[in-house]
Design an enzyme around this catalytic site. Structure first.
Site, PDB file in Angstrom:
ATOM      1  N   TRP A 122       0.835  -1.200   0.000  1.00 30.46           N
ATOM      2  CA  TRP A 122       0.000   0.000   0.000  1.00 30.46           C
ATOM      3  C   TRP A 122       0.877   1.260   0.000  1.00 30.46           C
ATOM      4  CZ3 TRP A 122      -0.494   4.166   3.309  1.00 30.46           C
ATOM      5  CH2 TRP A 122      -1.589   5.010   3.097  1.00 30.46           C
ATOM      6  N   GLY A 141      -5.526  -2.659  -2.676  1.00 32.39           N
ATOM      7  CA  GLY A 141      -5.510  -2.930  -1.249  1.00 32.39           C
ATOM      8  C   GLY A 141      -6.011  -1.769  -0.406  1.00 32.39           C
ATOM      9  N   ASP A 142      -6.306  -0.629  -1.031  1.00 29.21           N
ATOM     10  CA  ASP A 142      -6.740   0.547  -0.287  1.00 29.21           C
ATOM     11  C   ASP A 142      -8.218   0.441   0.080  1.00 29.21           C
ATOM     12  OD1 ASP A 142      -6.068   3.456   0.529  1.00 29.21           O
ATOM     13  OD2 ASP A 142      -7.967   3.593  -0.575  1.00 29.21           O
ATOM     14  N   LEU A 143      -8.517   0.560   1.360  1.00 31.90           N
ATOM     15  CA  LEU A 143      -9.886   0.416   1.842  1.00 31.90           C
ATOM     16  C   LEU A 143     -10.811   1.495   1.274  1.00 31.90           C
ATOM     17  CD1 LEU A 143     -11.835  -1.140   3.627  1.00 31.90           C
ATOM     18  CD2 LEU A 143     -11.109   0.281   5.549  1.00 31.90           C
TER      19      LEU A 143
END
Length: 183
Positions: A122, A141-143
């Protein structure tokens, strides 16, 4: 064609994304990476507050960061692990870690940065986007990106890589717009 319409609408709403072909000011790579380490698993607001406290106590340069006591970094709001990661980044930066990153392909940048304590996929994605202003990074992968893609397009996390393919070579732009739309 649908993808171009989406980007055009986002451009109309939010203006140009800060990646090529648009010119955007760049900060020092060390500062961008340090702030990415600080921001891990924090809200943007919390990360900005801690970064501001950190830089009020020490100049955002490797030499300066290595000269201050660990306790001072902790007083800025950093966990012990993040303070240690910043020290590792600073030490490796003085050894040449950040030299020539502009000329490397994305994968080579990842290979160079991932061994640094506290830097994961990230963090590298954020650095590629905001440190090097690369236009085609897709940080699945970033929320926040996952939330925005789900809310706006009904795209689940597992389908995010395929969804992004249609937007090559402007996936950084799309990610930035999705974050803005979620705000």
């Amino acid at each position: 064609m649908f993808e171009h319409l989406i980007l055009a609408e986002f451009y109309r709403r939010f203006g140009p994304a800060p990646f090529l072909p648009h010119v955007a000011p760049r900060e020092e790579p060390f500062k961008v990476l340090a702030e990415s380490i600080v921001a891990q698993q924090l809200s943007g607001k919390a990360a900005a507050a801690i970064s501001a406290r950190l830089w009020s106590k020490v100049e955002p340069h490797p030499e300066a960061l290595l000269q201050v006591p660990l306790a001072l970094l902790r007083q800025a709001g950093l966990s012990h692990a993040k303070a240690q990661a910043l020290r590792d980044l600073a030490a490796r930066s003085l050894e040449g870690l950040l030299d020539g990153l502009d000329s490397l392909e994305d994968e080579a940048v990842k290979e160079r940065l991932l061994p640094v304590q506290g830097i994961g996929p990230w963090t590298v994605d954020m650095f590629l986007m905001f440190g090097l202003r690369r236009p085609d990074v897709w940080p699945v992968g970033d929320l926040g990106l996952r939330r925005a893609a789900q809310a706006l397009f009904g795209v689940e996390a597992l389908a995010l890589p395929a969804f992004g393919e249609a937007f090559r070579p402007y996936r950084s732009h799309l990610a930035w717009y999705l974050w803005r739309a979620l705000d």
